[in-house]
Design an enzyme around this catalytic site. Structure first.
Site, PDB file in Angstrom:
ATOM      1  N   ASP A 529       6.875   7.189  -8.737  1.00  0.00           N
ATOM      2  CA  ASP A 529       7.618   6.528  -9.722  1.00  0.00           C
ATOM      3  C   ASP A 529       7.490   4.967  -9.439  1.00  0.00           C
ATOM      4  O   ASP A 529       7.582   4.610  -8.133  1.00  0.00           O
ATOM      5  CB  ASP A 529       9.235   6.792  -9.696  1.00  0.00           C
ATOM      6  CG  ASP A 529       9.848   6.341 -10.566  1.00  0.00           C
ATOM      7  OD1 ASP A 529      10.260   6.729 -11.446  1.00  0.00           O
ATOM      8  OD2 ASP A 529      10.249   4.949 -10.367  1.00  0.00           O
ATOM      9  N   ILE A 530       6.693   4.291 -10.358  1.00  0.00           N
ATOM     10  CA  ILE A 530       6.630   2.957 -10.039  1.00  0.00           C
ATOM     11  C   ILE A 530       7.998   2.323  -9.918  1.00  0.00           C
ATOM     12  O   ILE A 530       8.977   2.326 -10.839  1.00  0.00           O
ATOM     13  CB  ILE A 530       5.732   2.209 -11.433  1.00  0.00           C
ATOM     14  CG1 ILE A 530       4.683   3.154 -11.627  1.00  0.00           C
ATOM     15  CG2 ILE A 530       5.563   0.838 -11.089  1.00  0.00           C
ATOM     16  CD1 ILE A 530       3.604   3.393 -10.404  1.00  0.00           C
ATOM     17  N   ASN A 537       8.754  -4.726 -17.283  1.00  0.00           N
ATOM     18  CA  ASN A 537       9.004  -4.775 -18.907  1.00  0.00           C
ATOM     19  C   ASN A 537       9.722  -6.103 -19.046  1.00  0.00           C
ATOM     20  O   ASN A 537       9.319  -6.789 -19.974  1.00  0.00           O
ATOM     21  CB  ASN A 537       9.332  -3.606 -19.371  1.00  0.00           C
ATOM     22  CG  ASN A 537       8.260  -2.606 -19.547  1.00  0.00           C
ATOM     23  OD1 ASN A 537       6.950  -2.918 -19.692  1.00  0.00           O
ATOM     24  ND2 ASN A 537       8.762  -1.461 -19.467  1.00  0.00           N
ATOM     25  N   ASP A 546       2.162  -2.048 -19.989  1.00  0.00           N
ATOM     26  CA  ASP A 546       1.199  -0.960 -20.123  1.00  0.00           C
ATOM     27  C   ASP A 546       0.003  -1.393 -19.551  1.00  0.00           C
ATOM     28  O   ASP A 546      -0.687  -0.470 -18.876  1.00  0.00           O
ATOM     29  CB  ASP A 546       0.695  -1.244 -21.599  1.00  0.00           C
ATOM     30  CG  ASP A 546       1.686  -0.589 -22.772  1.00  0.00           C
ATOM     31  OD1 ASP A 546       2.679   0.085 -22.159  1.00  0.00           O
ATOM     32  OD2 ASP A 546       1.675  -1.073 -23.782  1.00  0.00           O
ATOM     33  N   ASP A 562     -12.096  14.803  -8.041  1.00  0.00           N
ATOM     34  CA  ASP A 562     -12.145  15.032  -9.541  1.00  0.00           C
ATOM     35  C   ASP A 562     -11.438  16.246  -9.789  1.00  0.00           C
ATOM     36  O   ASP A 562     -10.844  16.645 -10.927  1.00  0.00           O
ATOM     37  CB  ASP A 562     -13.888  15.368  -9.949  1.00  0.00           C
ATOM     38  CG  ASP A 562     -14.321  14.240  -9.799  1.00  0.00           C
ATOM     39  OD1 ASP A 562     -13.801  13.009  -9.740  1.00  0.00           O
ATOM     40  OD2 ASP A 562     -15.698  14.158  -9.790  1.00  0.00           O
ATOM     41  N   GLU A 572       7.092   5.644 -16.327  1.00  0.00           N
ATOM     42  CA  GLU A 572       6.414   5.242 -15.432  1.00  0.00           C
ATOM     43  C   GLU A 572       6.309   6.345 -14.302  1.00  0.00           C
ATOM     44  O   GLU A 572       6.002   5.709 -13.088  1.00  0.00           O
ATOM     45  CB  GLU A 572       7.250   4.100 -14.797  1.00  0.00           C
ATOM     46  CG  GLU A 572       8.487   4.434 -14.314  1.00  0.00           C
ATOM     47  CD  GLU A 572       9.923   4.464 -15.075  1.00  0.00           C
ATOM     48  OE1 GLU A 572      10.957   4.164 -14.836  1.00  0.00           O
ATOM     49  OE2 GLU A 572       9.297   4.722 -16.240  1.00  0.00           O
ATOM     50  N   ARG A 592      -2.418   7.212   1.658  1.00  0.00           N
ATOM     51  CA  ARG A 592      -3.410   6.431   0.795  1.00  0.00           C
ATOM     52  C   ARG A 592      -3.081   6.197  -0.590  1.00  0.00           C
ATOM     53  O   ARG A 592      -3.334   5.080  -0.987  1.00  0.00           O
ATOM     54  CB  ARG A 592      -4.677   7.539   0.715  1.00  0.00           C
ATOM     55  CG  ARG A 592      -5.558   7.479   2.052  1.00  0.00           C
ATOM     56  CD  ARG A 592      -6.496   8.692   1.967  1.00  0.00           C
ATOM     57  NE  ARG A 592      -7.255   8.722   0.871  1.00  0.00           N
ATOM     58  CZ  ARG A 592      -8.223   9.725   0.590  1.00  0.00           C
ATOM     59  NH1 ARG A 592      -7.947  10.997   1.157  1.00  0.00           N
ATOM     60  NH2 ARG A 592      -8.793   9.524  -0.423  1.00  0.00           N
TER      61      ARG A 592
END
Length: 698
Positions: A529-530, A537, A546, A562, A572, A592
């Site tokens: 979660d950012i 915002n 964005d 991958d 977010e 990391r």
């Protein structure tokens, strides 16, 4: 929290635009009244009967203009008036549209059906086409009230056939206003702007300043949604000038509120407060208790954001009895929530928590899950600042549970609409192929005819025909390949987040099957979660938000393999599933991820935005008993530990290493009291810290 309601109709408004039902209701209800078709010229002397008709039209326009406030009073006026109007009259048509629209908001299904039936049975004559469009508008609005966008758009199929030559200006104006709303909700802002500009031109012909003002306010809202905030500011100034030509307190309230939204979006907090104060004064002048209650509650929200908790509490306590007197339960819930948050800010934590929980319970009872989820999140934030970490984690967890319900509903609607679009395109391709096949058969018939007539002289035509058939067959094969590619692209598009390019929940549902043997998950799950994304915002603008999401997605992809599954989980939040059960590797990867996200600020134009994240993670089956969980239970568990990372200061990763439980039921009981179980030693957690420089700047 804040909810902004237009003077024309009560409707929740997000900081960057109206929500669906409110947005379209404003357009439809505020543009009612047959007199919009007539210029504002002084009428000649008429008989008493005509004067009576003029009084009816004036009454209908007054109600239309103020349809969002004192609704019970207006509904009663319309109920008494309806039997007095002649069947098939323009006045009756206007009244039915008003009653039908109001009944959708007050859940009076019998009144709505009655209005719909009269319009559907409208007598033949000059008004039949208008009645047909009115019938379509009401049906479309009912679908919208239920959140069903696709059926609403289908109901308006054929709207292009209505023109000024066969439809009166007011009805046509309503149609373009509705189409603008449908386009905006579908993400087609260019189409929405086109329709609203046509509606504005029609409003000019109607020569009603208040209608143009209302439409200009809606246009400003569209510009905000399109991130053209400067144009929105100029447009709302134009709306204000137009409204001042024919002033009305409720209209001024609506425009001043929109001004506040725009200024807040630009970060002009002083101007935003000035606009909201002006909106309060306009609400007082209108004499409508429900409007004043909401204006005060919204001003209280601004005071909360500025940290002025005493003023916020005073405003909320003034708004609460007004909302109760007006029986406006939505605003009552809002005022109670803001009051509770203010009390928590003033260190009256227990009392404030009770008020906020009462507001949440009310919203959940009436099915307003989105509002309830937002309040849970705000409660968690305030409790975290007040030092009540365990209660904050619980509030965050409740937010997650409730927002998942909202997101599932939204996702289900989006999938259905995407599938409908896919089916439409597939049918179009099938029709195209059928037409080609018919053309080929016609060509074959002509070739055979020619061969029979000229067999002897033109034998070479057989060879030529074969070549033509071969070419036609090749074209069909190419078309089939193109159709297959198109269908494959549609499937990929439906499973990708359009902003970040990551997988979405729909793709996750399919991909998780390979990692969940017989429904039980095997692997490591990370939930990210950012931190303070709403603040990003609010401070930098949604375009910057964005940019942050896009950059975070790039950093995640560069850190992972991958074959690892990376999903934009919602807003977010990001979800990662790694096909490994190695707890040591999970801890290394979590560090990391923290470092990759917080290593440097995100650039957006000339701005540099510091970013950190909170991460929860766990490997499944859960050590030491190797307890297997379904993927839903696994994500809930990781979600809880992620909120612990947030509650303990953010820019951290918390991972579950072991849970002392013999079965799933015991595990879930311990997870429900994660913080206490950790301190008791029943749960072993690994705590990691993000980059110090990023943490300090955030």
């Amino acid at each position: 929290m804040s909810r902004v309601i237009s003077a024309s109709i009560k409707a929740a408004r997000s900081p960057v635009g109206m929500r669906l039902a409110g947005y379209l209701s404003v357009l439809l209800l505020s543009i009612a009244g047959l007199s919009a078709c007539q210029p504002e010229t002084k009428p000649p002397a008429k008989t008493s009967q005509v004067a009576a008709d003029e009084t009816v039209m004036a009454m209908l326009e007054r109600i239309a203009r103020n349809s969002g406030i004192q609704q019970a009073k207006h509904e009663e006026e319309l109920r008494i008036l309806q039997p007095k109007l002649n069947p098939g009259s323009p006045e009756l048509m206007e009244l039915l549209l008003l009653r039908g629209g109001m009944s959708l908001r007050s859940n009076q299904e019998d009144v709505f059906e009655s209005s719909l039936k009269v319009l559907g049975d409208w007598p033949e004559g000059a008004g039949k086409n208008n009645a047909k469009l009115a019938h379509q508008l009401l049906l479309a609005r009912r679908f919208l009230a239920k959140g069903q966008l696709a059926p609403a758009k289908k109901e308006m199929t054929g709207f292009a056939a209505y023109t000024e030559a066969n439809t009166n200006i007011t009805m046509l104006l309503r149609g373009h206003a509705l189409m603008s709303g449908l386009m905006a909700e579908s993400g087609d802002l260019d189409g929405a702007l086109s329709h609203i500009n046509i509606a504005l031109k029609l409003a000019e012909k109607a020569q009603k300043s208040w209608r143009r003002a209302d439409l200009l306010a809606t246009l400003a809202d569209l510009y905000v949604q399109a991130q053209q905030v400067d144009r929105a500011e100029q447009t709302i100034v134009d709306a204000l000038h137009e409204a001042e030509r024919d002033p009305d307190p409720s209209m001024m309230y609506s425009i001043q509120t929109m001004q506040g939204i725009i200024y807040a979006e630009q970060g002009k907090q002083k101007l935003a407060r000035k606009a909201k104060l002006a909106a309060v004064e306009s609400a007082r002048t209108s004499g409508a208790e429900d409007l004043l209650a909401l204006a005060l509650a919204n001003l209280a929200d601004l005071s909360l954001k500025q940290g002025d908790y005493a003023t916020a509490l005073s405003l909320s306590e003034e708004a609460l009895p007004l909302a109760q007197s007006a029986k406006d339960m939505s605003t009552e819930s809002l005022a109670r929530a803001n009051s509770g948050l203010a009390k928590i800010g003033l260190k009256r934590v227990a009392e404030g928590k009770r008020d906020v929980l009462a507001s949440i319970a009310f919203d959940e009872k009436r099915g307003a899950n989105s509002s309830a989820a937002g309040t849970w999140q705000e409660l968690g934030s305030y409790l975290e600042r007040a030092g009540d970490l365990e209660a904050a984690v619980h509030a965050y967890h409740q937010h997650r549970k409730l927002i998942d319900v909202v997101l599932r509903d939204d996702t289900r609607k989006a999938v259905l609409e995407s599938q409908a679009a896919y089916d439409d395109e597939r049918r179009a391709k099938d029709i195209e192929l059928l037409n080609r096949d018919m053309s080929l058969k016609a060509e074959q018939l002509r070739e055979r005819d020619l061969r029979l007539k000229l067999w002897a002289a033109l034998g070479g035509c057989v060879l030529l025909s074969g070549v033509l058939l071969g070419l036609a067959y090749q074209r069909i094969r190419n078309s089939n390949r193109a159709l297959a590619r198109s269908n494959a692209a549609l499937r990929v598009q439906g499973e990708r987040d359009p902003l970040t390019g990551l997988s979405n929940r729909r793709h996750f549902q399919a991909a998780i099957k390979r990692l969940a043997d017989q429904g039980k998950l095997s692997g490591t799950v990370f939930l990210i979660d950012i931190d303070h994304f709403k603040r990003i915002n609010d401070s930098y603008g949604h375009a910057a938000g964005d940019s942050v999401l896009v950059e975070i997605a790039k950093r995640l992809r560069s850190t992972l393999r991958d074959e690892d599954l990376v999903v934009r989980w919602g807003g977010e939040e990001f979800l990662i599933v790694v096909d490994t059960r190695d707890a040591d590797y999970a801890g290394v990867l979590a560090q990391r991820l923290l470092d990759s996200i917080g290593c440097e600020a995100v650039s957006h134009g000339q701005q540099s935005i510091p970013i950190t994240a909170s991460i929860g993670f766990a490997s499944f089956p859960v050590a030491p008993q190797s307890l297997a969980l379904s993927w839903e239970r696994a994500i809930d568990l990781v979600d809880t530990v992620m909120y612990m990372a947030k509650a303990h200061g953010r820019n951290k990763a918390y991972g579950i290493q072991a849970i002392a439980a013999d079965d799933e039921a015991s595990l879930l009981l311990l997870a429900a009291r994660m913080e206490a179980a950790w301190h008791e030693g029943s749960i072993k957690l690994l705590a990691l810290h993000g980059p110090e420089q990023a943490s300090a700047s955030s």
